[in-house]
Design an enzyme around this catalytic site. Structure first.
Site, PDB file in Angstrom:
ATOM      1  N   TYR A 484      -1.614   5.183  -4.343  1.00 55.06           N
ATOM      2  CA  TYR A 484      -1.048   4.666  -3.087  1.00 55.06           C
ATOM      3  C   TYR A 484      -1.683   3.329  -2.712  1.00 55.06           C
ATOM      4  O   TYR A 484      -1.049   2.297  -2.694  1.00 55.06           O
ATOM      5  CB  TYR A 484      -1.221   5.696  -1.975  1.00 55.06           C
ATOM      6  CG  TYR A 484      -0.532   5.303  -0.682  1.00 55.06           C
ATOM      7  CD1 TYR A 484       0.832   5.497  -0.519  1.00 55.06           C
ATOM      8  CD2 TYR A 484      -1.254   4.736   0.363  1.00 55.06           C
ATOM      9  CE1 TYR A 484       1.473   5.127   0.655  1.00 55.06           C
ATOM     10  CE2 TYR A 484      -0.626   4.369   1.546  1.00 55.06           C
ATOM     11  CZ  TYR A 484       0.735   4.568   1.684  1.00 55.06           C
ATOM     12  OH  TYR A 484       1.370   4.196   2.846  1.00 55.06           O
ATOM     13  N   SER A 564       6.548   4.553  -1.031  1.00 57.13           N
ATOM     14  CA  SER A 564       6.356   3.744   0.158  1.00 57.13           C
ATOM     15  C   SER A 564       5.463   2.546  -0.185  1.00 57.13           C
ATOM     16  O   SER A 564       5.839   1.722  -1.010  1.00 57.13           O
ATOM     17  CB  SER A 564       5.784   4.611   1.283  1.00 57.13           C
ATOM     18  OG  SER A 564       5.893   3.974   2.525  1.00 57.13           O
ATOM     19  N   ASP A 648      16.628   6.459   5.427  1.00 54.81           N
ATOM     20  CA  ASP A 648      15.229   6.028   5.517  1.00 54.81           C
ATOM     21  C   ASP A 648      15.132   4.881   6.514  1.00 54.81           C
ATOM     22  O   ASP A 648      15.436   3.737   6.189  1.00 54.81           O
ATOM     23  CB  ASP A 648      14.723   5.584   4.140  1.00 54.81           C
ATOM     24  CG  ASP A 648      13.209   5.358   4.137  1.00 54.81           C
ATOM     25  OD1 ASP A 648      12.627   5.247   5.236  1.00 54.81           O
ATOM     26  OD2 ASP A 648      12.622   5.293   3.050  1.00 54.81           O
ATOM     27  N   HIS A 683      12.636   9.223   4.690  1.00 54.45           N
ATOM     28  CA  HIS A 683      11.482   8.695   3.975  1.00 54.45           C
ATOM     29  C   HIS A 683      10.710   9.773   3.216  1.00 54.45           C
ATOM     30  O   HIS A 683       9.635   9.527   2.692  1.00 54.45           O
ATOM     31  CB  HIS A 683      10.560   7.979   4.959  1.00 54.45           C
ATOM     32  CG  HIS A 683       9.611   7.019   4.313  1.00 54.45           C
ATOM     33  ND1 HIS A 683      10.023   5.962   3.525  1.00 54.45           N
ATOM     34  CD2 HIS A 683       8.250   6.953   4.324  1.00 54.45           C
ATOM     35  CE1 HIS A 683       8.975   5.289   3.104  1.00 54.45           C
ATOM     36  NE2 HIS A 683       7.883   5.872   3.561  1.00 54.45           N
TER      37      HIS A 683
END
Length: 713
Positions: A484, A564, A648, A683
């Site tokens: 991430y 993301s 989203d 999302h």
């Protein structure tokens, strides 16, 4: 039921045998990409530099042109996936793996213990409750009844202090825009009208008179999905009155570009207001609810640190903060002198990153040691009582409850241990298993180990590597590398039912704790923001390098995934180093770094990213790695499956649309470059079980096929 299971297993075995007979036949699946029209007239000028944006029209998600392109892309992707011979067997196996009962830890409200349970393949978890001495639990809320196809989910639930009232939020199709419904929690009957257009909000009850909530004015022009929202407001709703009469308490035009939230102390005497203009740092205000029209008093106003009020009694506010303590600490403040200059340390900063919960009149301090949980129990005077003995090395969460509680619950999981719920006696520290899942997975056959590899600049980066015991390190193992790297988010060990597909087929799952995350506090986070963002990409690239050099896998057997901000990570990585891997999964990614802040609440991400308007230096830096702007003509990119969703409204799908269009136009080579746009989803949160199984099946089938690996199960 037993016979049905045997039949399913036999069918799977037959499928596997059939696969073995054709496992070397990974013929190319022909793909003809839809044409994405380019508009040569759309250009922006940044500090004298003109930047073309030929796919700007994709930002209008409701236009006929965008809808037609999405439909055509989904048809191409679905056709490709349908040609993978083992897609259906993967989906069948995932259904078997998913088919077990899943529980949440109980929590007490009024006379009831509440918990969630998802039975087998139910789309949404059901909320149950049970009184002490009651033989059978009763259903309190069943989100499976909210919609026919399971795409409307429960998105939050808050009770009044006495447990007699409940406000619960629902999300339709995964949207961040919510509806709020108030119940008499005893009778389960609705009170008043449904409140509409709630966004990024909890429900903070003021006794049983009403509650505080947050929202924006919904965009009136253009796309409600992508429309910019930067005037968050805190309202007070009195029960029995229409929403149109709700009182503005804080925020709006006088405090633009703020995220605003609120909570009420357990003793119901104080309203706490949080305000932030980014994903790190916040202002903090307090209001005395025992005095009519009491002023809202600032505690912290500089947003240079993170501040969270944990509790309040008749003498002190108890506060967690990283002000002057990058790894965080607990301080106390007198009720009449709450400002930071008067704070007194209660639980000092340690070398590990701290997060705090309260329960039974105790603090439970969870520390991250190399992304592994350690929990210490303290009394309200800051005296250490004990270290909580955890079941192993992994992630423990929970440890919260009201002051009067004698017991509390926590969950524990790791990459090889399914989430198990434990019950703890607060006074003695005695712990026992409360709920343990039963699923088709023998954790004893697998192992996780942590390594520390050097990044480009020599910084040691931790990575957890999970696989079957006794695996041969010959460079041929199918491997998925996940990360991430942003917004101070810490990736700690967790159990994924989906990942069993990889592990049981001899694969390796690796998770790297990149800079930009929160694993080592704010200093670690700050090493991966703004003009240091390249550190994050380098950390990821060097994780892949470690895995290949140490023969866990090879470039031809490596896939990378991120979601993301992690989708940005994957997009930037493959545009910088296209030969890093064979397969790439950039999911719901932030791909247009010059315009991300112009959609929904994207302006709040500027602390991590900076914006193209900040300075020429910042513009040049963002443009240098923005995935949409760095796809190069004639380049052979990895086999890429981009995923996004039509609802989203966090990272709008236009990011993924533009990236897909650029890749499909400029990519040269036999690797497929596809995009899948999920309908009635957002999302990620709130997806139905059916949607999750379909999405994960598509991912694994695409990965295995392009790695030229036939799954045996």
């Amino acid at each position: 039921m037993k016979n049905i299971f045997l039949t399913t297993s036999a069918l799977l075995l037959l499928v596997a045998c059939n696969q073995n007979s054709v496992e070397t036949d990974f013929k190319k699946i022909e793909v003809k990409y839809p044409i994405a029209q380019k508009d040569s007239t759309v250009k922006d000028i940044y500090f004298g530099t003109t930047v073309a944006d030929p796919y700007r029209w994709m930002e209008n998600d409701t236009s006929a042109q965008t809808i037609a392109w999405v439909k055509a892309e989904n048809e191409v992707t679905d056709a490709y996936l349908a040609n993978i011979p083992f897609l259906q067997s993967i989906q069948s196996r995932l259904k078997e793996l998913w088919n077990y009962d899943k529980y949440s830890a109980p929590f007490k409200e009024g006379d009831y213990n509440y918990y969630s349970k998802k039975t087998g393949l139910q789309n949404q978890s059901v909320i149950y409750r049970q009184k002490e001495g009651q033989k059978e639990p009763e259903v309190f809320l069943d989100p499976n009844t909210f919609s026919v196809n399971g795409t409307t989910s429960l998105a939050g639930m808050n009770f009044s202090a006495d447990g007699s009232l409940c406000g619960y939020q629902i999300s339709e199709g995964g949207s961040d825009w919510r509806k709020l419904i108030i119940l008499n929690a005893i009778t389960k009957e609705q009170i008043g009208d449904t409140l509409m257009d709630i966004k990024f909000s909890s429900v903070a009850w003021k006794k049983n008179e009403g509650f505080y909530y947050s929202s924006y004015d919904k965009p009136k022009e253009g796309s409600q999905l992508a429309g910019k929202t930067d005037r968050h407001k805190l309202y007070y709703h009195r029960l029995g009155q229409p929403q149109s009469e709700d009182q503005l308490v804080f925020g709006g035009d006088i405090t633009p570009r703020r995220y605003i939230g609120a909570s009420v102390s357990e003793n119901e005497k104080w309203l706490f207001i949080y305000a932030a203009n980014s994903t790190y740092g916040n202002e903090m205000y307090v209001q005395d609810l025992t005095k009519p029209n009491a002023p809202i008093i600032p505690i912290v106003k500089d947003m240079a640190s993170s501040v969270n009020i944990l509790d309040a009694d008749d003498q002190y506010f108890y506060i967690q903060t990283d002000k002057g303590a990058p790894n965080s600490k607990v301080v106390i403040a007198l009720l009449n002198q709450p400002q930071s200059e008067h704070w007194i340390d209660l639980i000092p900063e340690q070398k590990e990153v701290l997060s705090v919960n309260t329960g039974g009149g105790n603090f439970f301090c969870s520390y991250l040691k190399d992304a592994i949980t350690k929990v210490l129990q303290y009394d309200m005077k800051g005296n250490k009582i004990r270290e909580v003995v955890l079941p192993g090395l992994g992630t423990a969460s929970g440890f919260s409850g009201k002051r009067k509680e004698k017991t509390l619950f926590y969950s524990f999981s790791s990459y090889t241990t399914p989430s198990t719920i434990y019950k703890m006696d607060i006074a003695s520290g005695k712990t026992e298993v409360y709920k343990k899942p039963t699923l088709q997975f023998n954790s004893e056959e697998y192992e996780s180990k942590q390594v520390f590899y050097p990044s480009k600049d020599g910084t040691k980066i931790p990575m957890m590597i999970t696989h079957k015991k006794g695996i041969k390190l010959d460079g041929n193992n199918p491997t998925l590398l996940y990360a991430y790297g942003g917004f101070s988010v810490s990736l700690t060990p967790y159990f994924s039912t989906s990942d069993i597909i990889l592990l049981e087929n001899g694969g390796i799952y690796a998770v790297a704790n990149l800079r930009g995350g929160g694993e080592y506090g704010e200093s670690w986070h700050n090493q991966g923001i703004k003009t240091k963002k390249q550190n994050v990409f380098d950390d990821f690239i060097y994780a892949a390098k470690y895995l290949t050099e140490n023969k866990y896998t090879s470039k031809e057997k490596l896939a990378i995934q991120g979601e993301s901000n992690g989708g940005l990570l994957v997009g930037a990585t493959i545009t910088q180093q296209p030969d890093i891997c064979k397969v790439a999964f950039p999911f719901v990614g932030v791909m247009d770094m010059l315009r991300y802040h112009k959609f929904t609440a994207g302006a709040g991400w500027a602390y991590d990213y900076g914006t193209a308007e900040d300075s020429k230096e910042m513009f040049d830096y963002l443009k240098s790695y923005s995935p949409v702007h760095n796809v190069k003509e004639g380049t052979n990119y990895p086999a890429t499956l981009i995923m996004t969703a039509d609802h989203d409204d966090r990272v709008v799908p236009a990011h993924s649309f533009k990236f897909a269009a650029e890749l499909q136009e400029k990519h040269r080579g036999e690797n497929p470059v596809l995009i899948s746009v999920e309908t009635k989803a957002g999302h990620g949160a709130g997806m139905s079980t059916e949607q999750m199984i379909k999405s994960e099946s598509n991912k694994w089938a695409f990965m295995f096929y392009n790695l030229k690996v036939s799954p045996k199960k």
